[in-house]
Scaffold this motif. Structure first.
Motif, mmCIF file in Angstrom:
data_model
loop_
_atom_site.group_PDB
_atom_site.id
_atom_site.type_symbol
_atom_site.label_atom_id
_atom_site.label_comp_id
_atom_site.label_asym_id
_atom_site.label_seq_id
_atom_site.Cartn_x
_atom_site.Cartn_y
_atom_site.Cartn_z
ATOM 1 N N GLN A 121 38.009 31.838 55.007
ATOM 2 C CA GLN A 121 38.582 30.680 54.321
ATOM 3 C C GLN A 121 38.810 31.021 52.852
ATOM 4 O O GLN A 121 37.987 31.688 52.222
ATOM 5 N N MET A 122 39.900 30.522 52.308
ATOM 6 C CA MET A 122 40.179 30.724 50.887
ATOM 7 C C MET A 122 39.340 29.764 50.047
ATOM 8 O O MET A 122 39.278 28.565 50.321
ATOM 9 N N ALA A 123 38.693 30.303 49.022
ATOM 10 C CA ALA A 123 37.924 29.478 48.098
ATOM 11 C C ALA A 123 38.571 29.388 46.718
ATOM 12 O O ALA A 123 38.482 28.357 46.060
ATOM 13 N N ARG A 124 39.226 30.468 46.294
ATOM 14 C CA ARG A 124 39.758 30.479 44.924
ATOM 15 C C ARG A 124 40.763 31.606 44.773
ATOM 16 O O ARG A 124 40.568 32.702 45.313
ATOM 17 N N LEU A 125 41.832 31.352 44.055
ATOM 18 C CA LEU A 125 42.740 32.381 43.558
ATOM 19 C C LEU A 125 42.744 32.216 42.046
ATOM 20 O O LEU A 125 43.213 31.204 41.530
ATOM 21 N N ALA A 126 42.183 33.204 41.341
ATOM 22 C CA ALA A 126 41.949 33.068 39.903
ATOM 23 C C ALA A 126 42.636 34.183 39.131
ATOM 24 O O ALA A 126 42.737 35.315 39.618
ATOM 25 N N TYR A 127 43.053 33.874 37.930
ATOM 26 C CA TYR A 127 43.599 34.894 37.038
ATOM 27 C C TYR A 127 42.474 35.759 36.494
ATOM 28 O O TYR A 127 41.387 35.266 36.150
ATOM 29 N N PHE A 128 42.741 37.075 36.381
ATOM 30 C CA PHE A 128 41.840 37.993 35.699
ATOM 31 C C PHE A 128 42.705 39.021 34.992
ATOM 32 O O PHE A 128 43.652 39.542 35.584
ATOM 33 N N PRO A 129 42.428 39.328 33.732
ATOM 34 C CA PRO A 129 43.345 40.158 32.937
ATOM 35 C C PRO A 129 43.639 41.511 33.591
ATOM 36 O O PRO A 129 42.721 42.292 33.856
ATOM 37 N N PRO A 130 44.897 41.813 33.870
ATOM 38 C CA PRO A 130 45.233 43.053 34.569
ATOM 39 C C PRO A 130 45.036 44.308 33.729
ATOM 40 O O PRO A 130 44.956 45.409 34.278
ATOM 41 N N ASP A 131 44.953 44.155 32.403
ATOM 42 C CA ASP A 131 44.760 45.323 31.550
ATOM 43 C C ASP A 131 43.305 45.796 31.522
ATOM 44 O O ASP A 131 43.008 46.859 30.983
ATOM 45 N N ILE A 132 42.394 45.022 32.111
ATOM 46 C CA ILE A 132 41.000 45.453 32.229
ATOM 47 C C ILE A 132 40.884 46.270 33.505
ATOM 48 O O ILE A 132 40.980 45.734 34.612
ATOM 49 N N GLU A 133 40.690 47.562 33.374
ATOM 50 C CA GLU A 133 40.698 48.446 34.533
ATOM 51 C C GLU A 133 39.297 48.859 34.978
ATOM 52 O O GLU A 133 39.035 48.988 36.169
ATOM 53 N N GLN A 134 38.394 49.086 34.046
ATOM 54 C CA GLN A 134 37.048 49.540 34.380
ATOM 55 C C GLN A 134 36.172 48.339 34.716
ATOM 56 O O GLN A 134 35.910 47.492 33.856
ATOM 57 N N LEU A 135 35.709 48.258 35.964
ATOM 58 C CA LEU A 135 34.906 47.129 36.408
ATOM 59 C C LEU A 135 33.640 47.614 37.101
ATOM 60 O O LEU A 135 33.610 48.694 37.694
#
Length: 198
Positions: A152-166
């Motif tokens: 089930q889908m709970a959330r579709l959220a924005y996260f900065p695409p320029d942040i690569e190292q996670l």
């Protein structure tokens, strides 16, 4: 459902180690320390970055998945997945105990400000599977209430695409106490399982 990898724990690193953690079979058992949490500023005004996370590094798009069982008793007892860059940029999702019930909870923090969405789960819920996918500028969060039911889908959220190292992994916190116990039944971190959200 393909189960998460059963024994990834030795390849992962602690941020803020818990009071205790040990492997039992293929499971990881955690007992939280006193009053740890992750939150940044919004509404409450405080900043907490001392919850427990067991993580590994990842670049690019991916899917993380875990299944876990918790002994939820006190307000804000919580467990699930975390995707993190630093104290000001992260996402956590999973079960959080509030208003006397387990809720599916997602907190997304960008630029040092947290938001929070939550909805109640069936009262019998103690075990859940959680999946989070990094897809470009989005985080797609899903949950599964039983081992072979639909995601089930709970959330579709924005996260900065320029942040690569996670840092990606499992998390547990108990902001109001110590001694919250969680059993993680595996963890996997792979290329995206799908880019189709419908």
């Amino acid at each position: 459902m393909t189960p998460p990898d059963s024994a990834p724990w030795n390849a992962m690193t602690w941020l803020n180690p818990p009071a205790s953690a040990h492997v039992e079979g293929n499971d990881l058992l955690i007992e939280t320390g006193l009053e740890g949490d992750f939150w940044q500023t919004t509404y409450y005004g405080f900043r907490h970055d001392d919850g427990h996370v067991l993580h590994q590094s990842r670049h690019g798009d991916f899917t993380a998945e875990t299944r876990f069982t918790g002994a939820y008793e006190e307000l804000y007892d919580q467990a699930g997945l975390m995707i993190r860059h630093d104290a000001d940029h992260w996402m956590k999702c999973g079960i959080e105990f509030t208003d006397g019930l387990c809720h599916f909870s997602t907190v997304v923090t960008t630029r040092g400000r947290s938001d929070w969405s939550a909805f109640a789960l069936p009262p019998s819920t103690k075990t859940i599977s959680v999946r989070a996918s990094r897809l470009g500028d989005a985080l797609f969060v899903q949950y599964q209430l039983d081992g072979d039911g639909p995601w089930q889908m709970a959330r579709l959220a924005y996260f900065p695409p320029d942040i690569e190292q996670l840092s990606v992994g499992i998390t547990a916190c108990s902001p109001k106490r110590a001694g919250f116990k969680v059993r993680f039944h595996g963890f996997s971190l792979t290329d995206p399982v799908s880019k189709d959200i419908h």
